[in-house]
Design a protein around this motif. Structure first.
Motif, PDB file in Angstrom:
ATOM      1  N   PHE A 119       0.859  -1.180   0.000  1.00 14.73           N
ATOM      2  CA  PHE A 119       0.000   0.000   0.000  1.00 14.73           C
ATOM      3  C   PHE A 119       0.894   1.228   0.000  1.00 14.73           C
ATOM      4  O   PHE A 119       1.825   1.328   0.803  1.00 14.73           O
ATOM      5  CB  PHE A 119      -0.894  -0.006   1.256  1.00 14.73           C
ATOM      6  N   ARG A 120       0.648   2.163  -0.915  1.00 13.46           N
ATOM      7  CA  ARG A 120       1.444   3.394  -0.959  1.00 13.46           C
ATOM      8  C   ARG A 120       0.523   4.607  -1.056  1.00 13.46           C
ATOM      9  O   ARG A 120      -0.385   4.636  -1.889  1.00 13.46           O
ATOM     10  CB  ARG A 120       2.370   3.414  -2.187  1.00 13.46           C
ATOM     11  N   TRP A 121       0.770   5.573  -0.175  1.00  9.15           N
ATOM     12  CA  TRP A 121       0.156   6.881  -0.383  1.00  9.15           C
ATOM     13  C   TRP A 121       0.960   7.573  -1.482  1.00  9.15           C
ATOM     14  O   TRP A 121       2.185   7.414  -1.526  1.00  9.15           O
ATOM     15  CB  TRP A 121       0.229   7.730   0.892  1.00  9.15           C
ATOM     16  N   LEU A 122       0.268   8.303  -2.341  1.00 13.85           N
ATOM     17  CA  LEU A 122       0.965   9.099  -3.360  1.00 13.85           C
ATOM     18  C   LEU A 122       0.691  10.560  -3.014  1.00 13.85           C
ATOM     19  O   LEU A 122      -0.449  11.014  -3.113  1.00 13.85           O
ATOM     20  CB  LEU A 122       0.452   8.740  -4.756  1.00 13.85           C
ATOM     21  N   LEU A 123       1.731  11.252  -2.542  1.00 16.28           N
ATOM     22  CA  LEU A 123       1.525  12.594  -1.987  1.00 16.28           C
ATOM     23  C   LEU A 123       2.301  13.646  -2.772  1.00 16.28           C
ATOM     24  O   LEU A 123       3.275  13.330  -3.455  1.00 16.28           O
ATOM     25  CB  LEU A 123       1.990  12.618  -0.517  1.00 16.28           C
ATOM     26  N   GLY A 124       1.852  14.861  -2.630  1.00 16.78           N
ATOM     27  CA  GLY A 124       2.547  15.967  -3.288  1.00 16.78           C
ATOM     28  C   GLY A 124       1.567  17.071  -3.601  1.00 16.78           C
ATOM     29  O   GLY A 124       0.355  16.821  -3.673  1.00 16.78           O
ATOM     30  N   PRO A 125       2.065  18.278  -3.790  1.00 18.82           N
ATOM     31  CA  PRO A 125       1.165  19.405  -4.075  1.00 18.82           C
ATOM     32  C   PRO A 125       0.512  19.246  -5.457  1.00 18.82           C
ATOM     33  O   PRO A 125       0.945  18.420  -6.255  1.00 18.82           O
ATOM     34  CB  PRO A 125       2.103  20.619  -4.054  1.00 18.82           C
TER      35      PRO A 125
END
Lengths: 317, 223
Positions: free
Chosen positions: B33-39
């Protein structure tokens, strides 16, 4: 009662379970988005024109055959007063003329037409039965031998034996009529090809418009794993159905027109002149062609939609 | 050894003349499971599109579900797409289909018998709390309901890889919690999951490794 109902319910559920897709499913919304009215109408117009072109081609072929092979195509020699005595032999004028022609090296075949044949020849011009009681000349149909000596020599002998005999060389104008018939035929086939080309273009444009209108749905099912074949099949099924309906409608609409034309042409081609009996007077080849037109339209719809959709999808990954 | 379901090596993506992703290298194992984060504008949606096989990488090597995507023939991609579920930020429900038929689409494309479709879709719609809305069209559903239909469609096929772009954007807190429970369960069952989000609260509540993007580059990737 309840048992029967329960059994029926179970059978219906089993049928539903076996079926791959619900009846009439329309994932891509093509029923609304794919030229439901315009396409059949345009294909119907093409099928109508195709029916007329086909009839033209077949009729021209028939005329051409009739003029080239029928008695009208032969060289004809009219012998007025056929049963009177010839001037140079103790024979009737007709028998003498036939004998002279048979003896001529340039002539391949000689045949005196029967009374019925003469009537049939005159029928387009005088109508049936109008020749009764007329003192008709005898008509001798002659086929010249290719490359044989010219008929000019015999003509003088014929004139001497049976004065007033008319040699009617139809060669020139039967050739012209044959050329005309061939040109009409070629034109009709060209028109048929053109009509099929336009029908293909119409289906292509309609399919592209459908793709543009259902773009989001197409891209979504593509993303969900639909193959090009899956998507093309849905468009092709719809295009096939619409094109078949159009083709059928256009061909049916052409039938009365063809019937009227056939009734008008019947006295000329010696067919059935009764307008109420026009149906059997259409040639069998034309009937086969008319049945084929909606099928060909459906084929054009299917193939064109398949090719167009696959080409549209190809740039997608 | 845990086989990577997603493996990117020096991947770049150009859209028109613009390079929206550059030099991305990462690997996610089966069930990861991976969160994909960034503005906004960091390239999260572009990375998801790449993983959803909507585009092929312009550079680098991408392996998905054991296939080298650069070398795979085009005809092989539909089969791979059927093993990937995607929840779009804008849902992308087909407006002419009912909630039921929208959710049923992946099963029908896969050629499942209608009996199975009826059973699975009914169960899934009940699970996302839309049993009563089964025959409603998207226009008749609220934003949250549409999002739940989109989620149901993405997971109905038990995908090997699930991608989600802001899947909680229109959900209330309770529904978002339910969704996270579902995703956790799928992950345990072996589905590899990548969820792009701006929702810091939900990330804090459900700690998991994260991929952080900025201006098209991967700035950090938790193991």
């Amino acid at each position: 009662m309840r048992d029967v109902e329960a059994r029926r319910e179970r059978a219906a559920a089993a049928r539903r379970a076996r079926r791959l897709r619900p009846a009439g499913s329309d994932d891509l919304g093509l029923r609304r988005g794919f030229a439901g009215k315009l396409l059949p109408f345009l294909v119907a117009a093409m099928a109508f024109l195709a029916s007329l072109a086909l009839a033209g081609a077949i009729a021209a072929a028939g005329f051409s055959r009739q003029w080239q092979q029928g008695p009208a195509a032969a060289l004809t020699i009219q012998v007025p007063n056929p049963s009177a005595k010839a001037t140079d032999a103790p024979q009737s004028r007709l028998d003498r003329v036939v004998a002279l022609l048979r003896g001529s090296p340039g002539i391949a075949q000689v045949r005196a037409l029967s009374h019925a044949e003469i009537q049939k020849l005159l029928q387009p011009w005088l109508g049936s039965g109008a020749t009764d009681g007329l003192a008709l000349p005898a008509v001798v149909a002659v086929r010249e031998r290719d490359g044989g000596p010219a008929l000019g020599v015999v003509t003088a002998e014929l004139q001497a034996a049976a004065p007033g005999t008319l040699v009617d060389s139809h060669g020139d104008w039967t050739r012209r009529i044959a050329t005309l018939a061939h040109s009409i035929q070629a034109l009709a086939w060209a028109m048929l090809a053109l009509v099929m080309g336009v029908a293909t273009a119409v289906v292509t444009i309609a399919t592209r418009a459908g793709l543009v209108q259902r773009r989001d749905a197409v891209l979504l099912v593509h993303g969900l794993g639909a193959t090009d074949g899956d998507i093309a099949r849905r468009f092709a099924a719809r295009a096939t159905r619409l094109a078949f309906l159009g083709g059928f409608g256009g061909t049916v609409a052409a039938l009365p027109v063809l019937g009227i034309l056939a009734a008008l042409a019947a006295p000329i081609v010696g067919g059935i002149a009764d307008p109420a009996a026009w149906m059997p007077s259409l040639p069998r080849g034309l009937w086969v062609g008319l049945v084929a037109i909606p099928v060909i339209c459906a084929g054009i719809g299917f193939a064109t939609a398949q090719v167009t959709v696959r080409a549209w999808l190809r740039p997608l990954p | 050894m845990n086989t990577a379901v997603v493996r990117l090596d020096g991947v770049a993506l150009e859209v028109g003349a613009q390079r929206v992703l550059r030099d991305i290298s990462l690997g996610i194992p089966r069930g990861g499971f991976r969160w994909l984060l960034g503005p906004s504008g960091a390239g999260k949606t572009s990375l998801l599109r790449l993983l959803h096989l909507e585009v092929r990488p312009s550079e680098g090597r991408m392996e998905l579900l054991g296939r080298d995507i650069g070398a795979a023939p085009r005809a092989a991609l539909p089969q791979l797409r059927r093993r990937i579920g995607m929840v779009f930020q804008d849902f992308r429900l087909l407006p002419h289909l009912s909630a039921f038929d929208n959710v049923a689409l992946p099963l029908r494309l896969a050629g499942r018998p209608e009996g199975q479709v009826q059973a699975d879709v009914g169960e899934m719609l009940a699970w996302v709390g839309l049993r009563a809305r089964t025959h409603c069209h998207p226009a008749e559903l609220s934003g949250g309901e549409q999002q739940r239909v989109a989620i149901a469609r993405a997971v109905i096929n038990r995908p090997d890889l699930l991608l989600a772009d802001e899947p909680t954007g229109n959900l209330d807190d309770a529904q978002a919690q339910r969704l996270m429970l579902l995703l956790g369960e799928l992950s345990r069952l072996g589905t590899t999951i990548v969820v792009a989000t701006h929702n810091d609260l939900i990330v804090a509540r459900h700690p998991a490794p994260a991929l952080r993007l900025a201006t098209g580059r991967l700035v950090s990737a938790d193991a």
